[in-house]
Design a protein around this motif. Structure first.
Motif, short mmCIF file in Angstrom:
data_model
loop_
_atom_site.label_atom_id
_atom_site.label_comp_id
_atom_site.label_asym_id
_atom_site.label_seq_id
_atom_site.Cartn_x
_atom_site.Cartn_y
_atom_site.Cartn_z
N ARG A 158 -3.75 5.66 0.95
CA ARG A 158 -3.47 5.48 2.38
C ARG A 158 -4.76 5.30 3.17
O ARG A 158 -4.83 4.47 4.09
N ASN A 159 -5.78 6.07 2.84
CA ASN A 159 -7.06 5.92 3.54
C ASN A 159 -7.68 4.56 3.28
O ASN A 159 -8.30 3.97 4.17
N LEU A 160 -7.53 4.05 2.04
CA LEU A 160 -8.05 2.71 1.74
C LEU A 160 -7.39 1.65 2.62
O LEU A 160 -8.04 0.71 3.08
N TYR A 161 -6.09 1.80 2.84
CA TYR A 161 -5.40 0.83 3.69
C TYR A 161 -5.95 0.84 5.11
O TYR A 161 -6.25 -0.23 5.68
N PHE A 162 -6.12 2.02 5.68
CA PHE A 162 -6.61 2.09 7.06
C PHE A 162 -8.07 1.67 7.17
O PHE A 162 -8.51 1.18 8.21
N GLN A 163 -8.85 1.84 6.10
CA GLN A 163 -10.25 1.44 6.14
C GLN A 163 -10.43 -0.07 6.10
O GLN A 163 -11.28 -0.62 6.79
N GLN A 164 -9.63 -0.73 5.28
CA GLN A 164 -9.80 -2.18 5.14
C GLN A 164 -8.90 -2.98 6.06
O GLN A 164 -8.97 -4.21 6.08
N ARG A 165 -8.05 -2.32 6.83
CA ARG A 165 -7.11 -3.02 7.70
C ARG A 165 -7.86 -3.80 8.77
O ARG A 165 -8.80 -3.30 9.39
N THR A 166 -7.42 -5.03 9.01
CA THR A 166 -7.98 -5.88 10.06
C THR A 166 -7.11 -5.77 11.29
O THR A 166 -5.95 -6.20 11.29
N TRP A 209 0.83 -1.21 0.00
CA TRP A 209 0.00 0.00 0.00
C TRP A 209 0.87 1.26 0.00
O TRP A 209 0.63 2.20 -0.78
N GLU A 262 -5.75 8.98 -0.94
CA GLU A 262 -6.85 8.01 -1.08
C GLU A 262 -6.36 6.58 -0.84
O GLU A 262 -7.04 5.78 -0.19
#
Length: 647
Positions: free
Chosen positions: A514-522, A494, A512
């Protein structure tokens, strides 16, 4: 068996009522018999029977054709044994039916029906179960020791990569001993090693049916197979079946817990591990897994205590020593880590993982000669392991020459052509050397083996970096996207993609990503309050555990406790003067301490330290060996053909 009345000159009902009945036996040469009293009914004809009462009406419909003898007046069985039909006896108590059955018309009609049924009976197949011959027969079931010998031979053949011969041996074992589960387990593992997953699944299913679901080993191996294939729900069901078959089967509980850990279900995994200790008692694998959980949660003293319990359960557990050494490396306790590595190789001198991890550790610490020596020892003990050669090749590339590294990479790929990390590492080296075409070819070869696993994700990420550095930005984006489709939790991928967009001036797009990574991070949150309750289960000495698990200790005290635990296992009562180097921050290289490696490999492993380089050279048999099987065709991987779910 037909009833044979004793010979007599009279056929009246006043004959001797004692009758000898021959019962079937598994030994055809010996007939068992017993006597009892029953009324004897004289046979006047094989077509008609005069019924005396309604209780005598239950006679068989099919019987062997008898032959009447003149001497005795009785019906005996002839040698041709032709099946004829006996009509059921009619009830003679009503309306004179018995008298009507004796007229000529009824006799003719019954004869026609009986003859037709007799012809039909001749065409019917007669089921006769197979019987094992007795001591006098020619076919006898082999002794159980033959099964043990056959399983050992199959194991030897599998280790020699002679899978076809091993399959043949195990098939014979299953046919002769279908109730023994070991043959199913061994055959299933051999098939899974050959990537024959469907056949392995069929073997496990057949084994569960043959053992009536009472063998937990087959259930557990089947669950592991389904987990490898990605069938998580099915794997859970099979692990559950294994624990039901035997609640003391520790491998089922531990495997199920590891499955839940990989799925992020920490609480469920802890519950399963607690049940494993409850039903099975102390086990090094359970303690080791729990210790790694505590280390991941930054509860290092709890982790050390659990590692200590694991090594107490089994001092020969190389995996426990290695995992404990990894913990000390994270805490930068280099001396303690070296002592634990020494314990690992002493517990299992031929373990390839011990020599490999220790060699990589020494290389990272700057001890290149010692690291190279450890990797060479591991290769001398495990000449068919490609991982040791891969790490040695990277070490030689960094500190020696690329040509020597290429030789080692080529040999590693010949040992196991399906080992993806070898091709990825080789491709990385060629990219660093400027051989872009060769690097692409090696990455393509790695993806042709498997394009959906974790190694494929790393390969796509490395290939994307290559394309980014040479200016192929569209290809780099496709490769990063494909890598994230496989492993969406890769922080490196990412951030590398975001860095690419930022370098191109697309700061909005980079944000965007970086935000996708934090949104889908488990993110897995572990409960620290669980620890004390669990330790109450595994050890009744609660107060001593609480004193051991104090979290407000200084780093000096933590290091001292770690060495005390290792000294306790070594049989020492306390820390001696030789251990002062660890407390002062000195390592083995400075204090001149450590295991005498040359003496150890000479005495325990019969290796000559001066001839390790000679052992690294390929033998003539290896160079002249040619495979007779046709290699599988390579699958061409194209990033544009993959489905993209990340925009």
């Amino acid at each position: 068996m037909p009833l044979l009345p004793p010979p007599s000159s009279s056929s009246s009902s006043s004959a001797n009522p004692n009758l000898t009945l021959f019962s079937p036996s598994q030994n055809p040469h010996s007939l068992s018999k017993f006597s009892f009293k029953i009324p004897i009914i004289p046979l006047h004809s094989y077509l008609t029977i005069t019924s005396c009462s309604s209780q005598d009406s239950a006679t068989p419909l099919l019987e062997e054709s008898p032959t009447r003898t003149k001497e005795s007046g009785y019906d005996v069985v002839s040698e041709n044994k032709v099946l004829v039909v006996r009509r059921p006896v009619m009830d003679s108590s009503g309306d004179g039916g018995g008298e009507d059955s004796d007229d000529d018309g009824g006799l003719a009609r019954s004869s026609a029906i009986d003859s037709g049924l007799a012809e039909f009976a001749k065409k019917m197949p007669m089921f006769e179960p197979e019987r094992v011959e007795g001591s006098s027969g020619s076919l006898e079931r082999p002794l159980a020791v033959n099964l043990d010998l056959a399983l050992y031979r199959a194991k030897f053949l599998a280790r020699s990569y002679r899978y076809d011969e091993a399959d043949e041996v195990l098939d014979k074992c299953i046919n002769i001993w279908p109730e023994d589960g070991r043959a199913y387990v061994a055959l299933g593992k051999i098939l899974s090693k050959q990537s024959k997953m469907a056949e392995a699944r069929a073997v496990y299913e057949k084994g569960c049916q043959a053992t009536q679901g009472e063998n937990p080993y087959i259930w557990q191996c089947w669950a592991v197979l389904e987990k490898k294939m990605g069938n998580i729900r099915r794997a859970r069901e099979l692990f559950d079946a294994a624990t039901v078959a035997n609640k003391r089967h520790i491998a089922a509980w531990h495997g199920w817990a590891v499955l839940e850990l990989k799925q992020g279900n920490i609480k469920k995994a802890r519950q399963l591990l607690a049940k494993a200790l409850k039903f099975c008692g102390g086990n090094e694998y359970v303690y080791q897994t729990l210790a790694m959980l505590e280390a991941k949660a930054n509860r290092y003293e709890q982790a050390r205590y659990l590692f200590l319990q694991a090594t107490k359960c089994n001092p020969k557990s190389c995996a426990s020593w290695l995992a404990w050494a990894q913990l000390e490396i994270q805490q930068e306790n280099k001396r303690a880590a070296r002592q634990l590595f020494e314990k690992a190789v002493q517990a299992s001198p031929k373990n390839r993982f011990a020599w490999h991890v220790w060699g990589v550790f020494e290389s990272n610490m700057g001890n290149m000669d010692k690291g190279r020596k450890l990797l060479k020892i591991g290769h001398a003990l495990n000449p068919r392991d490609p991982v040791l050669l891969q790490s040695l090749a990277l070490l030689e590339y960094k500190h020696s020459s690329a040509n020597l590294a290429r030789v080692l990479f080529r040999r590693a790929s010949e040992l196991d052509p399906r080992h993806q990390p070898v091709w990825v590492a080789w491709g990385w080296m060629e990219w660093k050397e400027g051989n872009i075409g060769k690097a692409r070819e090696l990455y393509q070869r790695a993806l042709s083996i498997n394009s959906t696993g974790e190694s494929a994700s790393r390969c796509l990420q490395a290939w994307g970096v290559l394309e980014q550095r040479i200016g192929n930005l569209s290809a780099a984006r496709r490769l990063f996207r494909s890598s994230l489709n496989i492993n969406s939790q890769s922080y490196v991928t990412w951030m590398t993609w975001a860095s690419l967009e930022e370098d191109q001036g697309n700061s909005v797009r980079a944000e965007e990503i970086r935000n996708l990574y934090f949104q889908q991070r488990t993110e897995v949150v572990d409960d620290a309050s669980w620890v004390m309750g669990f330790l109450d289960i595994i050890d009744p000495a609660i107060e001593s555990i609480k004193r051991l698990l104090k979290l407000d200790q200084e780093s000096f005290t933590k290091a001292k406790v770690s060495l005390e635990k290792i000294a306790e296992i070594n049989g020492k009562g306390s820390i001696d003067e030789e251990s002062s180097g660890f407390l002062d921050g000195k390592d083995d290289m400075e204090s001149g301490m450590g295991m005498d490696l040359d003496a150890f490999i000479s005495e325990k492993l019969s290796l000559d330290p001066s001839k390790l380089d000679v052992r690294m050279e390929p033998s003539k048999a290896f160079l002249t060996k040619r495979t007779t099987t046709r290699p599988a065709p390579r699958r061409t991987w194209r990033p544009e053909n993959r489905s993209t779910t990340i925009s």
